[in-house]
Design a protein around this motif. Sequence first.
Motif, PDB file in Angstrom:
ATOM      1  N   GLY A   1       0.791  -1.217   0.000  1.00  0.00           N
ATOM      2  CA  GLY A   1       0.000   0.000   0.000  1.00  0.00           C
ATOM      3  C   GLY A   1       0.825   1.270   0.000  1.00  0.00           C
ATOM      4  N   TYR A   2       0.388   2.227   0.808  1.00  0.00           N
ATOM      5  CA  TYR A   2       0.910   3.588   0.751  1.00  0.00           C
ATOM      6  C   TYR A   2       2.317   3.716   1.332  1.00  0.00           C
ATOM      7  CZ  TYR A   2      -0.295   8.504   0.008  1.00  0.00           C
ATOM      8  OH  TYR A   2      -0.375   9.770  -0.485  1.00  0.00           O
ATOM      9  N   GLU A   3       2.641   2.884   2.328  1.00  0.00           N
ATOM     10  CA  GLU A   3       3.949   2.990   2.987  1.00  0.00           C
ATOM     11  C   GLU A   3       4.862   1.858   2.548  1.00  0.00           C
ATOM     12  OE1 GLU A   3       5.784   4.010   7.348  1.00  0.00           O
ATOM     13  OE2 GLU A   3       4.036   2.700   7.303  1.00  0.00           O
ATOM     14  N   HIS A   4       6.127   2.222   2.275  1.00  0.00           N
ATOM     15  CA  HIS A   4       7.092   1.256   1.766  1.00  0.00           C
ATOM     16  C   HIS A   4       8.199   0.930   2.761  1.00  0.00           C
ATOM     17  CE1 HIS A   4       6.071   3.734  -2.067  1.00  0.00           C
ATOM     18  NE2 HIS A   4       5.112   2.846  -1.818  1.00  0.00           N
ATOM     19  N   ASP A   5       8.426   1.800   3.731  1.00  0.00           N
ATOM     20  CA  ASP A   5       9.546   1.602   4.647  1.00  0.00           C
ATOM     21  C   ASP A   5       9.408   2.567   5.817  1.00  0.00           C
ATOM     22  OD1 ASP A   5      11.867   0.538   5.660  1.00  0.00           O
ATOM     23  OD2 ASP A   5      13.152   1.185   4.003  1.00  0.00           O
TER      24      ASP A   5
ATOM     25  N   ASN B   1       3.292   2.128  15.328  1.00  0.00           N
ATOM     26  CA  ASN B   1       2.678   3.241  14.584  1.00  0.00           C
ATOM     27  C   ASN B   1       3.628   3.736  13.509  1.00  0.00           C
ATOM     28  OD1 ASN B   1       0.400   3.231  16.300  1.00  0.00           O
ATOM     29  ND2 ASN B   1       1.443   4.547  17.782  1.00  0.00           N
ATOM     30  N   GLU B   2       4.206   2.816  12.731  1.00  0.00           N
ATOM     31  CA  GLU B   2       5.244   3.200  11.773  1.00  0.00           C
ATOM     32  C   GLU B   2       4.737   4.133  10.675  1.00  0.00           C
ATOM     33  OE1 GLU B   2       3.343  -0.600  10.347  1.00  0.00           O
ATOM     34  OE2 GLU B   2       4.208   0.065  12.248  1.00  0.00           O
ATOM     35  N   THR B   3       3.427   4.229  10.507  1.00  0.00           N
ATOM     36  CA  THR B   3       2.902   5.176   9.515  1.00  0.00           C
ATOM     37  C   THR B   3       3.155   6.624   9.930  1.00  0.00           C
ATOM     38  OG1 THR B   3       0.727   4.952  10.569  1.00  0.00           O
ATOM     39  CG2 THR B   3       1.131   3.648   8.584  1.00  0.00           C
ATOM     40  N   TYR B   4       3.523   6.853  11.194  1.00  0.00           N
ATOM     41  CA  TYR B   4       3.853   8.196  11.671  1.00  0.00           C
ATOM     42  C   TYR B   4       5.340   8.351  11.963  1.00  0.00           C
ATOM     43  CZ  TYR B   4      -1.188   8.412  12.013  1.00  0.00           C
ATOM     44  OH  TYR B   4      -2.522   8.374  11.707  1.00  0.00           O
ATOM     45  N   CYS B   5       6.156   7.415  11.499  1.00  0.00           N
ATOM     46  CA  CYS B   5       7.610   7.501  11.628  1.00  0.00           C
ATOM     47  C   CYS B   5       8.122   8.741  10.898  1.00  0.00           C
ATOM     48  CB  CYS B   5       8.245   6.244  11.027  1.00  0.00           C
ATOM     49  SG  CYS B   5      10.039   6.323  10.828  1.00  0.00           S
ATOM     50  N   PRO B   6       9.010   9.529  11.518  1.00  0.00           N
ATOM     51  CA  PRO B   6       9.521  10.728  10.837  1.00  0.00           C
ATOM     52  C   PRO B   6      10.338  10.411   9.584  1.00  0.00           C
ATOM     53  CG  PRO B   6      10.683  10.362  12.909  1.00  0.00           C
ATOM     54  CD  PRO B   6       9.522   9.418  12.896  1.00  0.00           C
ATOM     55  N   GLU B   7      10.794   9.170   9.443  1.00  0.00           N
ATOM     56  CA  GLU B   7      11.567   8.772   8.267  1.00  0.00           C
ATOM     57  C   GLU B   7      10.762   7.841   7.362  1.00  0.00           C
ATOM     58  OE1 GLU B   7      15.532   7.360   9.208  1.00  0.00           O
ATOM     59  OE2 GLU B   7      15.543   8.520  11.069  1.00  0.00           O
ATOM     60  N   ARG B   8       9.444   7.843   7.516  1.00  0.00           N
ATOM     61  CA  ARG B   8       8.598   6.950   6.722  1.00  0.00           C
ATOM     62  C   ARG B   8       8.795   7.198   5.229  1.00  0.00           C
ATOM     63  NH1 ARG B   8       2.923   9.998   8.456  1.00  0.00           N
ATOM     64  NH2 ARG B   8       3.466  12.018   7.527  1.00  0.00           N
TER      65      ARG B   8
ATOM     66  N   TYR C   1       4.191   6.822  -0.547  1.00  0.00           N
ATOM     67  CA  TYR C   1       3.848   7.152  -1.924  1.00  0.00           C
ATOM     68  C   TYR C   1       3.853   8.663  -2.126  1.00  0.00           C
ATOM     69  CZ  TYR C   1       0.879   7.400  -6.147  1.00  0.00           C
ATOM     70  OH  TYR C   1       0.371   7.652  -7.397  1.00  0.00           O
ATOM     71  N   GLY C   2       4.457   9.094  -3.207  1.00  0.00           N
ATOM     72  CA  GLY C   2       4.517  10.517  -3.520  1.00  0.00           C
ATOM     73  C   GLY C   2       5.656  11.243  -2.852  1.00  0.00           C
ATOM     74  N   MET C   3       6.314  10.580  -1.875  1.00  0.00           N
ATOM     75  CA  MET C   3       7.423  11.214  -1.157  1.00  0.00           C
ATOM     76  C   MET C   3       8.722  10.431  -1.281  1.00  0.00           C
ATOM     77  SD  MET C   3       5.512  12.499   2.342  1.00  0.00           S
ATOM     78  CE  MET C   3       4.749  10.925   2.741  1.00  0.00           C
ATOM     79  N   ALA C   4       8.648   9.166  -1.623  1.00  0.00           N
ATOM     80  CA  ALA C   4       9.831   8.313  -1.715  1.00  0.00           C
ATOM     81  C   ALA C   4       9.599   7.246  -2.774  1.00  0.00           C
ATOM     82  CB  ALA C   4      10.115   7.663  -0.362  1.00  0.00           C
ATOM     83  N   ASP C   5      10.674   6.632  -3.235  1.00  0.00           N
ATOM     84  CA  ASP C   5      10.596   5.547  -4.229  1.00  0.00           C
ATOM     85  C   ASP C   5       9.789   5.960  -5.450  1.00  0.00           C
ATOM     86  OD1 ASP C   5      11.940   3.622  -2.459  1.00  0.00           O
ATOM     87  OD2 ASP C   5      10.076   3.679  -1.302  1.00  0.00           O
ATOM     88  N   LEU C   6      10.110   7.139  -5.976  1.00  0.00           N
ATOM     89  CA  LEU C   6       9.321   7.699  -7.071  1.00  0.00           C
ATOM     90  C   LEU C   6       9.530   6.973  -8.398  1.00  0.00           C
ATOM     91  CD1 LEU C   6       9.746  11.536  -6.341  1.00  0.00           C
ATOM     92  CD2 LEU C   6       8.053   9.925  -5.421  1.00  0.00           C
TER      93      LEU C   6
ATOM     94  N   GLU D   1      10.295  -6.994   2.021  1.00  0.00           N
ATOM     95  CA  GLU D   1       9.395  -8.029   2.520  1.00  0.00           C
ATOM     96  C   GLU D   1       8.594  -7.535   3.719  1.00  0.00           C
ATOM     97  OE1 GLU D   1       9.989 -12.673   3.707  1.00  0.00           O
ATOM     98  OE2 GLU D   1      11.126 -11.209   4.891  1.00  0.00           O
ATOM     99  N   ALA D   2       9.229  -6.711   4.563  1.00  0.00           N
ATOM    100  CA  ALA D   2       8.594  -6.236   5.794  1.00  0.00           C
ATOM    101  C   ALA D   2       7.356  -5.390   5.527  1.00  0.00           C
ATOM    102  CB  ALA D   2       9.593  -5.434   6.627  1.00  0.00           C
ATOM    103  N   PHE D   3       7.196  -4.892   4.297  1.00  0.00           N
ATOM    104  CA  PHE D   3       6.053  -4.037   3.984  1.00  0.00           C
ATOM    105  C   PHE D   3       5.167  -4.653   2.898  1.00  0.00           C
ATOM    106  CE2 PHE D   3       8.711  -1.313   6.399  1.00  0.00           C
ATOM    107  CZ  PHE D   3       7.858  -0.422   7.032  1.00  0.00           C
ATOM    108  N   LEU D   4       5.231  -5.969   2.786  1.00  0.00           N
ATOM    109  CA  LEU D   4       4.354  -6.714   1.886  1.00  0.00           C
ATOM    110  C   LEU D   4       3.409  -7.580   2.712  1.00  0.00           C
ATOM    111  CD1 LEU D   4       6.977  -7.835  -0.790  1.00  0.00           C
ATOM    112  CD2 LEU D   4       5.243  -6.047  -1.048  1.00  0.00           C
ATOM    113  N   PHE D   5       2.228  -7.841   2.161  1.00  0.00           N
ATOM    114  CA  PHE D   5       1.180  -8.549   2.891  1.00  0.00           C
ATOM    115  C   PHE D   5       0.664  -9.713   2.050  1.00  0.00           C
ATOM    116  CE2 PHE D   5       1.201  -4.063   3.876  1.00  0.00           C
ATOM    117  CZ  PHE D   5       1.315  -4.061   5.260  1.00  0.00           C
TER     118      PHE D   5
END
Length: 330
Positions: free
Chosen positions: A80-84, A96-103, A106-111, A124-128
């Motif tokens: 989904g929206y978060e990759h790391d 609550n990694e969706t609020y990590c300051p280094e999250r 989409y649209g901000m990283a891995d463009l 793998e850690a961000f795949l479901f």
Amino acid sequence: MPSFTVFKGSKDGSIVQSETKKGELKGDQVLLKVTASGLCGTDMHYRNADMVLGHEGVGIVEETGPDTKVLKKGDRVGWGYEHDSCGHCEQCLRGNETYCPERAMYGMADLDQGSFAKGAVWREAFLFKIPDNLPDEAAAPLQCGGATVFNALHTYKTDPIETVGVIGVGGLGHLAIQFAAKMGCRVIVLSGSDSKKDEATRLGAHEFFAMKGAKEIKVSHQLNRLLVTTSALPEWDLIMPILAPGATIHPLSVDDGNFSIPNMPLILNGITIQGSVVASRHVHRSMLEFAALHNIQPVVEKFPMTKEGIEEGMAKLEKGGMRFRGVFVV
């Protein structure tokens, strides 16, 4: 080294086919063959940016990096929206990694990659893993749309005896109706007109009200929770009287403007405005399991994963004609 076709936005809003090349897989990186991608309203915000579009992906594992522990070739997964995230800050340690300051989102990283593509490389850690009874075209919109509405309901502790209001019967709203109903809540849908009443009822709504031209709304029970799934602001003159004291309002759609609300009714009735982003990984996985158990699936329209197919789908969404979630399939 992996390479795959991707579809990017551009300055004039047209879709550009391109190629992304990645290095040899390292750590827990996983190479995927994309099979389906949902089309989200957020993708429309980025179609004028020089970046690969899409963040509701489903695919098949083709190759795994040296540190992968769970996934293997042939597994069906989504993202989904978060990759790391950093993995060590307070928010990450709290889940609550969706609020990590280094999250990485989409649209901000891995463009250089997204789900409008034929392939991707993600951690793998961000795949479901996708449950067997969820087909690709149903699982894809759940990766953001489903995660967004489920997160609002689950993370903020919706009780089965609550009355939940849903404004809008669209890409988010039609999923919110299903999740809230399957959680045991009384679901009251508020829409502009009666045109989607039958559909909303089929999806689980107990009451339906058309707001256009209405002077007041007479619900059977005041709303304990209100999910705003439209970008347009609600008609507060109609909404505030039907909110229960202590109700929570969840603005869920992405919009550049302000979310404004009358001050006095907010204060006098102890109303909470609760912001939230997409689900954490634990909640995301729970959402997929819940959807599979209760047969919650989006209503989709399918388009080919081509430049022409993507432009057709985006044009239909922009005109408001999508019923209710577009999906690009390979």
